[in-house]
Design a protein around this motif. Sequence first.
Motif, PDB file in Angstrom:
ATOM      1  N   MET A 190       5.423  57.324  19.450  1.00 47.97           N
ATOM      2  CA  MET A 190       5.660  57.666  18.050  1.00 47.97           C
ATOM      3  C   MET A 190       6.561  58.881  17.991  1.00 47.97           C
ATOM      4  O   MET A 190       6.164  59.982  18.331  1.00 47.97           O
ATOM      5  CB  MET A 190       4.316  57.964  17.367  1.00 47.97           C
ATOM      6  N   CYS A 237       1.921  54.842  16.078  1.00 51.50           N
ATOM      7  CA  CYS A 237       2.849  53.865  15.533  1.00 51.50           C
ATOM      8  C   CYS A 237       2.588  52.483  16.122  1.00 51.50           C
ATOM      9  O   CYS A 237       2.057  52.343  17.215  1.00 51.50           O
ATOM     10  CB  CYS A 237       4.288  54.276  15.824  1.00 51.50           C
ATOM     11  N   ALA A 258       4.027  49.562   7.226  1.00 49.99           N
ATOM     12  CA  ALA A 258       4.193  50.841   6.530  1.00 49.99           C
ATOM     13  C   ALA A 258       4.101  50.677   5.020  1.00 49.99           C
ATOM     14  O   ALA A 258       3.499  51.499   4.326  1.00 49.99           O
ATOM     15  CB  ALA A 258       5.532  51.466   6.915  1.00 49.99           C
ATOM     16  N   ASN A 297       1.641  51.083  11.605  1.00 49.57           N
ATOM     17  CA  ASN A 297       0.713  51.945  12.334  1.00 49.57           C
ATOM     18  C   ASN A 297      -0.470  51.165  12.870  1.00 49.57           C
ATOM     19  O   ASN A 297      -0.960  50.234  12.230  1.00 49.57           O
ATOM     20  CB  ASN A 297       0.156  53.039  11.419  1.00 49.57           C
ATOM     21  N   TYR A 312       9.455  50.969  15.018  1.00 45.56           N
ATOM     22  CA  TYR A 312       8.107  50.496  14.726  1.00 45.56           C
ATOM     23  C   TYR A 312       7.940  50.307  13.227  1.00 45.56           C
ATOM     24  O   TYR A 312       8.398  51.118  12.430  1.00 45.56           O
ATOM     25  CB  TYR A 312       7.070  51.482  15.266  1.00 45.56           C
ATOM     26  N   PRO A 335       4.660  58.504  10.678  1.00 43.87           N
ATOM     27  CA  PRO A 335       5.401  57.879   9.588  1.00 43.87           C
ATOM     28  C   PRO A 335       4.857  58.127   8.205  1.00 43.87           C
ATOM     29  O   PRO A 335       5.493  57.790   7.230  1.00 43.87           O
ATOM     30  CB  PRO A 335       5.310  56.394   9.929  1.00 43.87           C
ATOM     31  N   TRP A 382       7.939  45.907  16.546  1.00 46.33           N
ATOM     32  CA  TRP A 382       9.110  46.755  16.786  1.00 46.33           C
ATOM     33  C   TRP A 382      10.360  45.891  16.721  1.00 46.33           C
ATOM     34  O   TRP A 382      10.368  44.734  17.169  1.00 46.33           O
ATOM     35  CB  TRP A 382       9.005  47.402  18.160  1.00 46.33           C
ATOM     36  N   CYS A 396       9.033  55.312  12.796  1.00 49.09           N
ATOM     37  CA  CYS A 396       8.832  55.539  14.231  1.00 49.09           C
ATOM     38  C   CYS A 396       9.910  54.749  14.943  1.00 49.09           C
ATOM     39  O   CYS A 396       9.873  53.529  14.976  1.00 49.09           O
ATOM     40  CB  CYS A 396       7.445  55.049  14.637  1.00 49.09           C
TER      41      CYS A 396
END
Length: 218
Positions: A1, A194, A172, A207, A204, A5, A198, A27
Motif C-alpha cells: 500500500m 490495499c 474504493a 481495501n 489497487y 486510500p 489490481w 494504492c
Amino acid sequence: MRRFPHGIRFGGPADAAMAAVTVFALCSGAWLLRDGAGAHAPPQPSAAQARAGLDGRAGERPAAPALPPSPPDRIRIPAIRVNAPLTGLGLTRTGSLDVPPAADENLAGWYEAGTTPGERGTAIVAGHVDTADGPAVFYHLGALTKGSTIEVDRRDGGVAVFTVDAVEVYAARDFPDEKVYGAASRPELRVITCGGGWSRGTGYQGNVVVFAHLTGSR
C-alpha cells in the motif's frame, strides 16, 4: 500500500467513531507496476470469509473483558507470518489517516488518537501491502481466515489476543465507512491494507479489511 486510500475523520480522540471518510489516494502498487507482476498480486479473501448472520456475530467466540488503555508496540498474526512493530499514526492536514513510512516494509501503524487495541471500542491498524521494492507487512492479509489469532503486545506488558471474525474486500467506491470505522460496544480491531484487485491503469482498486474482537489476554 503506497498510501492509505481513505481519509478518516474521527468525531473525538477517545474512540475510532467515524464522522466522515473521503478517498485520499489510490494504492498504486508501485512494485507490480515496475516489475509487470500483476499475475502475482496479493491474495484476496473469498466470499466464505465474509461475515454471516444478521448481527455478524453468529458463532463467534465470546468477547473477553475490555482492557485498560495502553499503547500497542507490536502486532503478530501467526497464520500469515506477520510479526511487526507498530508506529503511531496521526492525521494529515486534510483530516485523513497518515500511513507508516514505506522505507520499512515490515512496519505497521495504529491510529494513536483513537482506541488502543484491547480497550472498548474500535482500534485501527493499517499497513502497506507492498512498496516500490516488493511485498510489505500485510501482503498476505487477504489470505487470513475466520478464527485466526491476532496478538498485540501492549506497552503495559500485556498481550491482547483477538480472534478474526471476517476478512472482507471492498471496492474504493463502495467502502462501508460506518461498518469499518464505527464505534463498538466491545473491544474490536480492524486491520486494513490495499486490495480489491489490481490493474496497471488504476493500481489497487480497494481495501482488504480484517474484523476481529478481543477474546483473551495474558
